[in-house]
Motif scaffolding. Structure first.
Motif, short mmCIF file in Angstrom:
data_model
loop_
_atom_site.label_atom_id
_atom_site.label_comp_id
_atom_site.label_asym_id
_atom_site.label_seq_id
_atom_site.Cartn_x
_atom_site.Cartn_y
_atom_site.Cartn_z
N LYS A 47 55.23 11.60 -101.14
CA LYS A 47 56.56 11.92 -100.63
C LYS A 47 57.61 10.99 -101.22
O LYS A 47 57.35 9.81 -101.45
CB LYS A 47 56.59 11.81 -99.11
N THR A 48 58.78 11.52 -101.38
CA THR A 48 59.88 10.70 -101.85
C THR A 48 60.53 10.00 -100.66
O THR A 48 60.28 10.34 -99.50
CB THR A 48 60.95 11.56 -102.56
N ALA A 50 63.58 10.19 -99.77
CA ALA A 50 64.47 11.15 -99.11
C ALA A 50 63.69 12.02 -98.14
O ALA A 50 64.16 12.32 -97.03
CB ALA A 50 65.18 12.01 -100.14
N GLU A 51 62.50 12.44 -98.53
CA GLU A 51 61.67 13.27 -97.63
C GLU A 51 61.24 12.48 -96.39
O GLU A 51 61.24 13.00 -95.28
CB GLU A 51 60.44 13.78 -98.37
N VAL A 52 60.89 11.22 -96.59
CA VAL A 52 60.50 10.37 -95.46
C VAL A 52 61.68 10.16 -94.52
O VAL A 52 61.54 10.24 -93.29
CB VAL A 52 59.93 9.03 -95.97
N GLN A 54 64.18 12.14 -94.13
CA GLN A 54 64.45 13.41 -93.47
C GLN A 54 63.49 13.63 -92.29
O GLN A 54 63.90 14.08 -91.22
CB GLN A 54 64.31 14.55 -94.49
N GLU A 55 62.21 13.28 -92.48
CA GLU A 55 61.24 13.38 -91.38
C GLU A 55 61.61 12.43 -90.24
O GLU A 55 61.47 12.78 -89.06
CB GLU A 55 59.84 13.07 -91.88
#
Length: 123
Positions: A47-48, A50-52, A54-55
């Protein structure tokens, strides 16, 4: 003279008692050989950042764990998910959203688990 000998003998016994009960155990983080029982997760994530993030924001908006427990911001910390029941058509049925088809945990150790435990806790 016998009182002096008695006092010296008691002092020697008192000095030897802690050594008699000493253990080579290194504490909760290791076994007798000093090998750490805590294993670090050395895998890399796919995961990037940004994805982390966002979560994390999604969790902050709706702080519910996978089992349905809610995390709250006070000294209690979380509220566990509760089963709820109701009578419908003369029978007792579940009215909650908790999964009721989960597999019961197994306490049977595999051969690999037994081998690892023997190696870790060998005296």
């Amino acid at each position: 003279m016998s009182i002096r000998k008695t006092i010296v003998a008691l002092a020697l016994v008192a000095a030897a008692v802690p050594a008699a009960f000493a253990s080579s155990h290194t504490g909760w983080a290791g076994n007798e050989r000093g090998v750490s029982l805590i294993e670090a997760n050395t895998g890399t994530s796919t995961k990037t950042r940004a994805e982390v993030m966002q979560e994390l924001q999604a969790f902050r908006n709706n702080p519910v764990a996978a089992d349905g427990s809610r995390f709250i911001d006070n000294e209690r910390g979380f509220v566990p998910a509760q089963h709820s029941y109701a009578f419908q058509g003369g029978t007792l049925v579940h009215t909650d959203t908790i999964a009721h088809n989960t597999v019961k945990p197994s306490v049977v150790l595999t051969d690999a688990d037994k081998r690892r435990n023997r190696e870790l806790y060998r005296r």
